[in-house]
Scaffold this motif. Structure first.
Motif, PDB file in Angstrom:
ATOM      1  N   GLU A  75       0.827  -1.206   0.000  1.00 34.81           N
ATOM      2  CA  GLU A  75       0.000   0.000   0.000  1.00 34.81           C
ATOM      3  C   GLU A  75       0.862   1.256   0.000  1.00 34.81           C
ATOM      4  O   GLU A  75       0.554   2.231  -0.710  1.00 34.81           O
ATOM      5  N   ALA A  76       1.932   1.248   0.778  1.00 37.56           N
ATOM      6  CA  ALA A  76       2.822   2.413   0.831  1.00 37.56           C
ATOM      7  C   ALA A  76       3.515   2.628  -0.512  1.00 37.56           C
ATOM      8  O   ALA A  76       3.710   3.777  -0.949  1.00 37.56           O
ATOM      9  N   SER A  77       3.882   1.539  -1.181  1.00 40.93           N
ATOM     10  CA  SER A  77       4.534   1.648  -2.488  1.00 40.93           C
ATOM     11  C   SER A  77       3.567   2.214  -3.524  1.00 40.93           C
ATOM     12  O   SER A  77       3.935   3.075  -4.342  1.00 40.93           O
ATOM     13  N   ALA A  78       2.320   1.744  -3.485  1.00 42.87           N
ATOM     14  CA  ALA A  78       1.309   2.270  -4.401  1.00 42.87           C
ATOM     15  C   ALA A  78       1.046   3.754  -4.129  1.00 42.87           C
ATOM     16  O   ALA A  78       0.904   4.560  -5.061  1.00 42.87           O
ATOM     17  N   LYS A  79       1.004   4.111  -2.853  1.00 46.51           N
ATOM     18  CA  LYS A  79       0.804   5.513  -2.474  1.00 46.51           C
ATOM     19  C   LYS A  79       1.953   6.381  -2.979  1.00 46.51           C
ATOM     20  O   LYS A  79       1.743   7.494  -3.479  1.00 46.51           O
ATOM     21  N   TRP A  80       3.178   5.865  -2.865  1.00 47.36           N
ATOM     22  CA  TRP A  80       4.344   6.613  -3.348  1.00 47.36           C
ATOM     23  C   TRP A  80       4.277   6.811  -4.858  1.00 47.36           C
ATOM     24  O   TRP A  80       4.576   7.907  -5.363  1.00 47.36           O
ATOM     25  N   MET A  81       3.867   5.787  -5.598  1.00 43.65           N
ATOM     26  CA  MET A  81       3.746   5.906  -7.052  1.00 43.65           C
ATOM     27  C   MET A  81       2.709   6.957  -7.435  1.00 43.65           C
ATOM     28  O   MET A  81       2.891   7.710  -8.396  1.00 43.65           O
ATOM     29  N   GLN A  82       1.613   7.001  -6.678  1.00 48.85           N
ATOM     30  CA  GLN A  82       0.576   7.991  -6.981  1.00 48.85           C
ATOM     31  C   GLN A  82       1.079   9.400  -6.702  1.00 48.85           C
ATOM     32  O   GLN A  82       0.880  10.322  -7.502  1.00 48.85           O
ATOM     33  N   LYS A  83       1.759   9.553  -5.579  1.00 41.97           N
ATOM     34  CA  LYS A  83       2.274  10.865  -5.196  1.00 41.97           C
ATOM     35  C   LYS A  83       3.380  11.331  -6.135  1.00 41.97           C
ATOM     36  O   LYS A  83       3.422  12.498  -6.537  1.00 41.97           O
ATOM     37  N   ARG A  84       4.264  10.421  -6.504  1.00 41.03           N
ATOM     38  CA  ARG A  84       5.438  10.783  -7.315  1.00 41.03           C
ATOM     39  C   ARG A  84       5.095  10.946  -8.781  1.00 41.03           C
ATOM     40  O   ARG A  84       5.584  11.871  -9.457  1.00 41.03           O
ATOM     41  N   PHE A  85       4.267  10.068  -9.337  1.00 38.24           N
ATOM     42  CA  PHE A  85       4.024  10.064 -10.776  1.00 38.24           C
ATOM     43  C   PHE A  85       2.563  10.287 -11.168  1.00 38.24           C
ATOM     44  O   PHE A  85       2.268  10.408 -12.356  1.00 38.24           O
ATOM     45  N   GLY A  86       1.658  10.276 -10.182  1.00 39.57           N
ATOM     46  CA  GLY A  86       0.245  10.351 -10.519  1.00 39.57           C
ATOM     47  C   GLY A  86      -0.280   9.050 -11.084  1.00 39.57           C
ATOM     48  O   GLY A  86      -1.307   9.035 -11.773  1.00 39.57           O
ATOM     49  N   VAL A  87       0.403   7.946 -10.805  1.00 42.38           N
ATOM     50  CA  VAL A  87       0.015   6.626 -11.316  1.00 42.38           C
ATOM     51  C   VAL A  87      -0.804   5.904 -10.248  1.00 42.38           C
ATOM     52  O   VAL A  87      -0.357   5.765  -9.104  1.00 42.38           O
ATOM     53  N   ASN A  88      -1.980   5.435 -10.613  1.00 42.27           N
ATOM     54  CA  ASN A  88      -2.841   4.708  -9.682  1.00 42.27           C
ATOM     55  C   ASN A  88      -2.634   3.204  -9.844  1.00 42.27           C
ATOM     56  O   ASN A  88      -2.703   2.674 -10.954  1.00 42.27           O
ATOM     57  N   LEU A  89      -2.384   2.532  -8.720  1.00 41.16           N
ATOM     58  CA  LEU A  89      -2.138   1.103  -8.725  1.00 41.16           C
ATOM     59  C   LEU A  89      -3.010   0.417  -7.691  1.00 41.16           C
ATOM     60  O   LEU A  89      -3.267   0.974  -6.622  1.00 41.16           O
TER      61      LEU A  89
END
Length: 389
Positions: A75-89
Protein backbone atom coordinates in the motif's frame (compact mmCIF):
# COMPACT_ATOMS: atom_id res chain seq x y z
CA UNK A 1 30.25 -33.05 -12.19
CA UNK A 2 29.25 -30.97 -15.18
CA UNK A 3 27.58 -27.56 -15.09
CA UNK A 4 24.72 -26.67 -17.42
CA UNK A 5 25.44 -25.48 -20.96
CA UNK A 6 23.54 -22.25 -20.30
CA UNK A 7 25.83 -21.46 -17.37
CA UNK A 8 28.84 -21.97 -19.62
CA UNK A 9 27.50 -19.14 -21.80
CA UNK A 10 27.54 -16.63 -18.95
CA UNK A 11 30.65 -14.40 -18.90
CA UNK A 12 32.33 -13.64 -15.58
CA UNK A 13 30.31 -10.99 -13.75
CA UNK A 14 31.91 -7.61 -14.43
CA UNK A 15 31.96 -6.29 -10.89
CA UNK A 16 33.36 -9.54 -9.51
CA UNK A 17 36.24 -9.12 -11.94
CA UNK A 18 36.74 -5.53 -10.83
CA UNK A 19 36.87 -6.60 -7.18
CA UNK A 20 39.53 -9.18 -8.08
CA UNK A 21 41.71 -6.55 -9.76
CA UNK A 22 41.36 -4.24 -6.78
CA UNK A 23 42.40 -7.04 -4.41
CA UNK A 24 45.41 -7.87 -6.57
CA UNK A 25 46.58 -4.25 -6.61
CA UNK A 26 46.07 -3.83 -2.87
CA UNK A 27 48.06 -7.00 -2.25
CA UNK A 28 50.98 -5.24 -3.95
CA UNK A 29 50.62 -2.31 -1.57
CA UNK A 30 49.10 0.01 -4.18
CA UNK A 31 46.70 2.71 -3.00
CA UNK A 32 43.72 2.14 -5.26
CA UNK A 33 40.87 4.57 -5.90
CA UNK A 34 37.86 2.61 -7.13
CA UNK A 35 35.33 4.50 -9.23
CA UNK A 36 33.84 1.22 -10.36
CA UNK A 37 30.75 0.13 -8.48
CA UNK A 38 27.61 2.21 -7.93
CA UNK A 39 27.37 1.72 -4.19
CA UNK A 40 26.61 4.93 -2.22
CA UNK A 41 29.44 5.84 0.13
CA UNK A 42 27.21 7.68 2.61
CA UNK A 43 25.15 5.81 5.24
CA UNK A 44 21.54 4.75 5.01
CA UNK A 45 19.37 7.71 5.99
CA UNK A 46 18.94 8.00 9.79
CA UNK A 47 15.13 7.92 9.80
CA UNK A 48 15.25 4.56 8.02
CA UNK A 49 17.82 3.09 10.40
CA UNK A 50 15.75 4.22 13.38
CA UNK A 51 12.63 2.60 11.93
CA UNK A 52 14.59 -0.63 11.48
CA UNK A 53 15.73 -0.57 15.11
CA UNK A 54 12.12 -0.43 16.24
CA UNK A 55 10.86 -2.99 13.75
CA UNK A 56 13.50 -5.58 14.49
CA UNK A 57 12.59 -5.58 18.20
CA UNK A 58 8.98 -6.39 17.36
CA UNK A 59 8.64 -10.17 17.62
CA UNK A 60 5.67 -10.09 15.24
CA UNK A 61 8.18 -9.33 12.48
CA UNK A 62 10.22 -12.48 13.11
CA UNK A 63 8.09 -15.01 11.24
CA UNK A 64 7.80 -15.67 7.51
CA UNK A 65 6.61 -12.60 5.60
CA UNK A 66 3.79 -12.74 3.04
CA UNK A 67 5.24 -13.89 -0.29
CA UNK A 68 3.97 -10.84 -2.16
CA UNK A 69 5.09 -8.41 0.53
CA UNK A 70 3.20 -7.10 3.52
CA UNK A 71 -0.06 -5.32 2.87
CA UNK A 72 1.31 -2.13 4.43
CA UNK A 73 4.45 -2.16 2.24
CA UNK A 74 2.47 -2.72 -0.95
CA UNK A 75 0.00 0.00 0.00
CA UNK A 76 2.82 2.41 0.83
CA UNK A 77 4.53 1.65 -2.49
CA UNK A 78 1.31 2.27 -4.40
CA UNK A 79 0.80 5.51 -2.47
CA UNK A 80 4.34 6.61 -3.35
CA UNK A 81 3.75 5.91 -7.05
CA UNK A 82 0.58 7.99 -6.98
CA UNK A 83 2.27 10.86 -5.20
CA UNK A 84 5.44 10.78 -7.32
CA UNK A 85 4.02 10.06 -10.78
CA UNK A 86 0.24 10.35 -10.52
CA UNK A 87 0.01 6.63 -11.32
CA UNK A 88 -2.84 4.71 -9.68
CA UNK A 89 -2.14 1.10 -8.72
CA UNK A 90 -4.12 -1.64 -7.05
CA UNK A 91 -1.82 -2.70 -4.23
CA UNK A 92 -3.46 -6.14 -4.10
CA UNK A 93 -2.50 -7.31 -7.58
CA UNK A 94 -0.37 -4.61 -9.24
CA UNK A 95 2.44 -4.27 -6.66
CA UNK A 96 4.93 -6.95 -5.59
CA UNK A 97 7.73 -6.68 -3.01
CA UNK A 98 11.20 -7.68 -4.23
CA UNK A 99 14.44 -8.68 -2.52
CA UNK A 100 16.04 -5.76 -4.32
CA UNK A 101 15.10 -4.95 -7.91
CA UNK A 102 17.95 -7.10 -9.30
CA UNK A 103 16.20 -10.21 -7.99
CA UNK A 104 12.91 -9.30 -9.66
CA UNK A 105 14.64 -8.36 -12.91
CA UNK A 106 16.39 -11.73 -13.08
CA UNK A 107 13.26 -13.71 -12.24
CA UNK A 108 10.90 -12.02 -14.71
CA UNK A 109 12.70 -13.86 -17.52
CA UNK A 110 11.79 -17.23 -16.02
CA UNK A 111 8.15 -16.15 -15.90
CA UNK A 112 7.95 -15.34 -19.63
CA UNK A 113 10.86 -16.78 -21.59
CA UNK A 114 10.84 -20.32 -22.97
CA UNK A 115 13.71 -22.01 -24.79
CA UNK A 116 14.48 -20.11 -27.98
CA UNK A 117 12.33 -17.08 -27.16
CA UNK A 118 13.76 -13.67 -27.94
CA UNK A 119 14.20 -10.76 -25.55
CA UNK A 120 15.01 -7.20 -26.57
CA UNK A 121 17.79 -5.85 -24.38
CA UNK A 122 19.74 -2.58 -24.47
CA UNK A 123 23.46 -2.59 -25.21
CA UNK A 124 25.33 -1.17 -23.37
CA UNK A 125 23.20 -2.15 -20.41
CA UNK A 126 22.99 -3.74 -17.00
CA UNK A 127 24.58 -7.20 -17.57
CA UNK A 128 21.70 -9.03 -15.84
CA UNK A 129 19.37 -8.33 -18.79
CA UNK A 130 21.39 -10.45 -21.21
CA UNK A 131 22.63 -13.01 -18.71
CA UNK A 132 19.18 -13.73 -17.24
CA UNK A 133 17.85 -14.21 -20.78
CA UNK A 134 20.49 -16.89 -21.36
CA UNK A 135 19.84 -18.55 -17.99
CA UNK A 136 16.15 -18.79 -18.91
CA UNK A 137 17.04 -20.43 -22.22
CA UNK A 138 16.21 -17.40 -24.34
CA UNK A 139 18.12 -15.47 -26.97
CA UNK A 140 18.91 -11.79 -26.35
CA UNK A 141 18.48 -9.46 -29.32
CA UNK A 142 20.57 -6.34 -28.92
CA UNK A 143 19.03 -2.87 -29.12
CA UNK A 144 22.10 -0.64 -29.65
CA UNK A 145 22.25 2.49 -27.49
CA UNK A 146 24.23 4.90 -29.65
CA UNK A 147 25.53 8.33 -28.74
CA UNK A 148 24.11 9.85 -31.92
CA UNK A 149 20.64 8.73 -30.78
CA UNK A 150 21.13 10.04 -27.22
CA UNK A 151 21.61 6.44 -26.05
CA UNK A 152 17.96 5.57 -26.77
CA UNK A 153 17.00 2.44 -28.74
CA UNK A 154 15.61 2.97 -32.22
CA UNK A 155 12.49 0.78 -32.38
CA UNK A 156 12.27 1.28 -36.16
CA UNK A 157 15.56 -0.60 -36.54
CA UNK A 158 14.19 -3.77 -34.93
CA UNK A 159 13.21 -6.20 -37.73
CA UNK A 160 9.53 -7.17 -37.73
CA UNK A 161 10.40 -10.89 -37.70
CA UNK A 162 12.40 -10.34 -34.49
CA UNK A 163 9.73 -8.20 -32.84
CA UNK A 164 7.06 -10.84 -33.56
CA UNK A 165 9.09 -13.45 -31.68
CA UNK A 166 10.07 -11.21 -28.76
CA UNK A 167 8.57 -11.81 -25.32
CA UNK A 168 10.18 -9.05 -23.25
CA UNK A 169 11.81 -5.69 -23.82
CA UNK A 170 13.98 -4.09 -21.14
CA UNK A 171 14.34 -0.32 -20.81
CA UNK A 172 16.29 1.58 -18.17
CA UNK A 173 16.06 5.37 -17.82
CA UNK A 174 17.77 7.15 -16.18
CA UNK A 175 20.27 4.75 -17.67
CA UNK A 176 23.06 2.65 -16.30
CA UNK A 177 25.77 2.91 -17.58
CA UNK A 178 25.29 5.91 -19.89
CA UNK A 179 23.40 8.29 -17.59
CA UNK A 180 21.00 9.01 -20.47
CA UNK A 181 17.42 10.08 -19.81
CA UNK A 182 14.09 9.50 -21.57
CA UNK A 183 10.91 11.54 -21.84
CA UNK A 184 7.23 10.65 -22.15
CA UNK A 185 7.38 10.88 -25.95
CA UNK A 186 9.93 8.07 -25.95
CA UNK A 187 7.79 5.99 -23.60
CA UNK A 188 4.76 6.53 -25.84
CA UNK A 189 6.72 5.07 -28.76
CA UNK A 190 7.77 2.14 -26.59
CA UNK A 191 4.19 1.42 -25.52
CA UNK A 192 2.93 1.65 -29.11
CA UNK A 193 5.66 -0.75 -30.24
CA UNK A 194 4.89 -3.22 -27.44
CA UNK A 195 1.17 -3.19 -28.19
CA UNK A 196 1.80 -3.79 -31.89
CA UNK A 197 3.92 -6.90 -31.22
CA UNK A 198 2.45 -8.13 -27.90
CA UNK A 199 5.65 -7.57 -25.92
CA UNK A 200 5.96 -6.97 -22.18
CA UNK A 201 8.04 -3.88 -21.40
CA UNK A 202 10.13 -4.14 -18.24
CA UNK A 203 11.21 -0.66 -17.22
CA UNK A 204 14.10 -0.56 -14.74
CA UNK A 205 13.71 2.58 -12.61
CA UNK A 206 16.58 2.13 -10.14
CA UNK A 207 17.74 5.73 -10.65
CA UNK A 208 14.45 7.60 -10.98
CA UNK A 209 15.11 9.81 -7.96
CA UNK A 210 18.75 10.57 -8.72
CA UNK A 211 18.34 13.59 -11.01
CA UNK A 212 19.80 17.08 -11.36
CA UNK A 213 19.20 20.61 -12.67
CA UNK A 214 15.44 20.38 -12.18
CA UNK A 215 15.02 17.27 -14.32
CA UNK A 216 12.48 14.73 -13.01
CA UNK A 217 12.38 11.23 -14.46
CA UNK A 218 8.95 10.10 -15.69
CA UNK A 219 7.34 6.68 -15.32
CA UNK A 220 6.29 4.65 -18.33
CA UNK A 221 3.06 3.95 -16.43
CA UNK A 222 2.10 7.60 -16.93
CA UNK A 223 1.36 6.71 -20.57
CA UNK A 224 -2.31 5.90 -21.14
CA UNK A 225 -2.74 2.16 -21.58
CA UNK A 226 0.82 1.38 -20.47
CA UNK A 227 -0.37 -1.05 -17.82
CA UNK A 228 -1.60 -3.28 -20.64
CA UNK A 229 2.00 -3.97 -21.68
CA UNK A 230 4.40 -2.71 -19.00
CA UNK A 231 5.76 -3.20 -15.52
CA UNK A 232 8.36 -1.17 -13.65
CA UNK A 233 11.04 -2.20 -11.19
CA UNK A 234 11.88 0.17 -8.34
CA UNK A 235 14.73 -0.04 -5.88
CA UNK A 236 15.37 1.54 -2.50
CA UNK A 237 19.09 0.98 -2.99
CA UNK A 238 20.30 4.19 -4.61
CA UNK A 239 17.59 6.69 -3.62
CA UNK A 240 17.86 6.00 0.11
CA UNK A 241 21.40 4.53 0.39
CA UNK A 242 19.96 1.06 1.07
CA UNK A 243 22.04 -1.12 -1.27
CA UNK A 244 22.72 -3.80 1.35
CA UNK A 245 19.14 -3.96 2.65
CA UNK A 246 17.79 -5.64 -0.52
CA UNK A 247 14.33 -4.18 -0.90
CA UNK A 248 12.34 -2.88 -3.84
CA UNK A 249 9.11 -3.52 -5.70
CA UNK A 250 7.65 -4.26 -9.10
CA UNK A 251 4.42 -2.69 -10.28
CA UNK A 252 2.14 -2.44 -13.29
CA UNK A 253 0.46 -5.09 -15.44
CA UNK A 254 -1.32 -7.43 -13.03
CA UNK A 255 -0.86 -10.57 -15.15
CA UNK A 256 2.89 -9.96 -15.27
CA UNK A 257 3.00 -9.21 -11.54
CA UNK A 258 1.13 -12.47 -10.84
CA UNK A 259 3.50 -14.43 -13.08
CA UNK A 260 6.57 -12.94 -11.41
CA UNK A 261 5.03 -13.67 -8.02
CA UNK A 262 4.54 -17.32 -8.97
CA UNK A 263 8.23 -17.67 -9.81
CA UNK A 264 9.20 -15.99 -6.54
CA UNK A 265 6.83 -18.17 -4.49
CA UNK A 266 8.82 -21.19 -5.63
CA UNK A 267 12.27 -19.65 -5.15
CA UNK A 268 12.30 -17.28 -2.16
CA UNK A 269 10.31 -16.64 1.00
CA UNK A 270 9.94 -12.89 0.76
CA UNK A 271 11.54 -9.88 2.43
CA UNK A 272 12.10 -9.73 6.21
CA UNK A 273 9.13 -7.77 7.55
CA UNK A 274 11.31 -5.41 9.58
CA UNK A 275 13.09 -4.34 6.38
CA UNK A 276 9.71 -3.70 4.75
CA UNK A 277 8.77 -1.44 7.66
CA UNK A 278 12.04 0.46 7.28
CA UNK A 279 11.36 0.75 3.55
CA UNK A 280 7.94 2.26 4.28
CA UNK A 281 9.68 4.88 6.42
CA UNK A 282 11.97 5.62 3.46
CA UNK A 283 8.97 6.90 1.52
CA UNK A 284 8.44 9.47 4.28
CA UNK A 285 11.95 10.89 3.94
CA UNK A 286 11.67 14.68 3.68
CA UNK A 287 12.03 15.94 0.13
CA UNK A 288 14.92 18.20 1.06
CA UNK A 289 16.97 15.21 2.29
CA UNK A 290 16.80 13.58 -1.15
CA UNK A 291 17.52 16.94 -2.78
CA UNK A 292 20.61 17.36 -0.61
CA UNK A 293 21.85 13.92 -1.63
CA UNK A 294 21.41 14.87 -5.27
CA UNK A 295 23.20 18.18 -4.70
CA UNK A 296 26.11 16.23 -3.24
CA UNK A 297 26.32 14.04 -6.34
CA UNK A 298 25.94 17.09 -8.59
CA UNK A 299 28.97 18.70 -6.92
CA UNK A 300 30.95 15.52 -7.41
CA UNK A 301 29.82 15.35 -11.03
CA UNK A 302 31.02 18.91 -11.62
CA UNK A 303 34.44 18.15 -10.09
CA UNK A 304 35.00 15.14 -12.32
CA UNK A 305 33.51 16.65 -15.47
CA UNK A 306 35.54 19.85 -15.11
CA UNK A 307 38.69 17.85 -14.42
CA UNK A 308 38.14 15.69 -17.48
CA UNK A 309 37.48 18.75 -19.63
CA UNK A 310 40.93 19.99 -18.60
CA UNK A 311 42.25 16.66 -19.84
CA UNK A 312 40.60 17.10 -23.23
CA UNK A 313 37.24 15.37 -22.90
CA UNK A 314 34.27 17.17 -24.45
CA UNK A 315 31.52 16.59 -21.88
CA UNK A 316 27.88 17.58 -21.61
CA UNK A 317 26.72 17.61 -17.99
CA UNK A 318 24.80 14.55 -16.87
CA UNK A 319 21.17 15.04 -15.81
CA UNK A 320 20.76 11.84 -13.81
CA UNK A 321 22.36 8.84 -12.06
CA UNK A 322 25.74 8.97 -10.38
CA UNK A 323 27.52 7.67 -13.46
CA UNK A 324 29.55 9.33 -16.19
CA UNK A 325 29.89 7.51 -19.53
CA UNK A 326 32.93 8.63 -21.47
CA UNK A 327 34.79 7.72 -24.66
CA UNK A 328 38.26 6.26 -24.36
CA UNK A 329 41.15 8.26 -25.84
CA UNK A 330 41.90 7.55 -29.50
CA UNK A 331 39.21 4.85 -29.58
CA UNK A 332 41.40 2.71 -27.34
CA UNK A 333 39.84 -0.67 -26.48
CA UNK A 334 38.03 -0.14 -23.21
CA UNK A 335 39.69 -3.07 -21.42
CA UNK A 336 43.11 -1.66 -22.35
CA UNK A 337 42.13 1.78 -21.07
CA UNK A 338 40.82 0.33 -17.79
CA UNK A 339 44.07 -1.60 -17.36
CA UNK A 340 46.10 1.55 -18.06
CA UNK A 341 44.09 3.49 -15.47
CA UNK A 342 44.90 0.89 -12.81
CA UNK A 343 48.57 0.53 -13.75
CA UNK A 344 49.44 4.20 -14.30
CA UNK A 345 46.92 6.16 -12.20
CA UNK A 346 45.90 3.46 -9.69
CA UNK A 347 42.25 4.30 -10.46
CA UNK A 348 39.64 1.66 -11.21
CA UNK A 349 37.02 2.33 -13.91
CA UNK A 350 34.85 -0.34 -15.56
CA UNK A 351 35.51 -0.89 -19.28
CA UNK A 352 32.53 -0.24 -21.51
CA UNK A 353 32.80 -3.68 -23.12
CA UNK A 354 31.65 -5.11 -19.79
CA UNK A 355 28.21 -3.65 -20.51
CA UNK A 356 27.93 -5.12 -24.00
CA UNK A 357 29.52 -4.92 -27.44
CA UNK A 358 28.14 -1.43 -28.05
CA UNK A 359 29.93 -0.26 -24.92
CA UNK A 360 33.30 -0.76 -26.58
CA UNK A 361 35.26 2.48 -26.78
CA UNK A 362 33.74 3.85 -23.55
CA UNK A 363 34.32 3.63 -19.81
CA UNK A 364 32.18 4.45 -16.79
CA UNK A 365 32.91 6.51 -13.69
CA UNK A 366 30.82 6.12 -10.52
CA UNK A 367 30.59 9.25 -8.36
CA UNK A 368 30.60 7.23 -5.16
CA UNK A 369 33.66 8.78 -3.54
CA UNK A 370 33.99 12.05 -1.64
CA UNK A 371 35.09 15.25 -3.36
CA UNK A 372 38.72 15.06 -2.22
CA UNK A 373 39.08 11.49 -3.48
CA UNK A 374 37.61 12.45 -6.85
CA UNK A 375 40.02 15.39 -7.10
CA UNK A 376 42.84 13.00 -6.26
CA UNK A 377 41.74 10.62 -9.04
CA UNK A 378 41.78 13.45 -11.59
CA UNK A 379 45.20 14.58 -10.33
CA UNK A 380 46.54 11.04 -10.77
CA UNK A 381 45.30 10.98 -14.36
CA UNK A 382 47.07 14.29 -15.02
CA UNK A 383 50.29 13.04 -13.44
CA UNK A 384 50.10 9.83 -15.47
CA UNK A 385 49.59 11.78 -18.70
CA UNK A 386 46.22 10.20 -19.38
CA UNK A 387 44.38 12.59 -21.69
CA UNK A 388 41.68 12.52 -24.35
CA UNK A 389 43.33 13.24 -27.68
Amino acid sequence: MKISKRLEQIPPYLFAQIDKKIDEAKAKGIDIISLGIGDPDTPTLPNIVEAMHKAIDNSQNHDYPPYQGTKTFREASAKWMQKRFGVNLNSENEVLALIGSKEGIAHIFFAFVDAGDITLVPDPGYPVYQNATILAGGEPYIMPLLEENHFLPDFDKIPAEIAKKAKLMFLNYPNNPTGAVADLNFYQKAVDFAKKYDILICNDQAYSEMTYEGYKAPSILQIEGAKEVAIEFYSHSKSYNMTGWRIGFACGNKEAITALGTIKNNIDSGVFKAIQEAAIEAYETPKEVIENLNKMYAKRRDIVENGLRELGWNIQSSKATFYLWLPTPNKMPSADFAAMMIEKAHVVVPPGIGYGKCGEGYFRIALTKDEETLKKAIARMKQAGIRYK
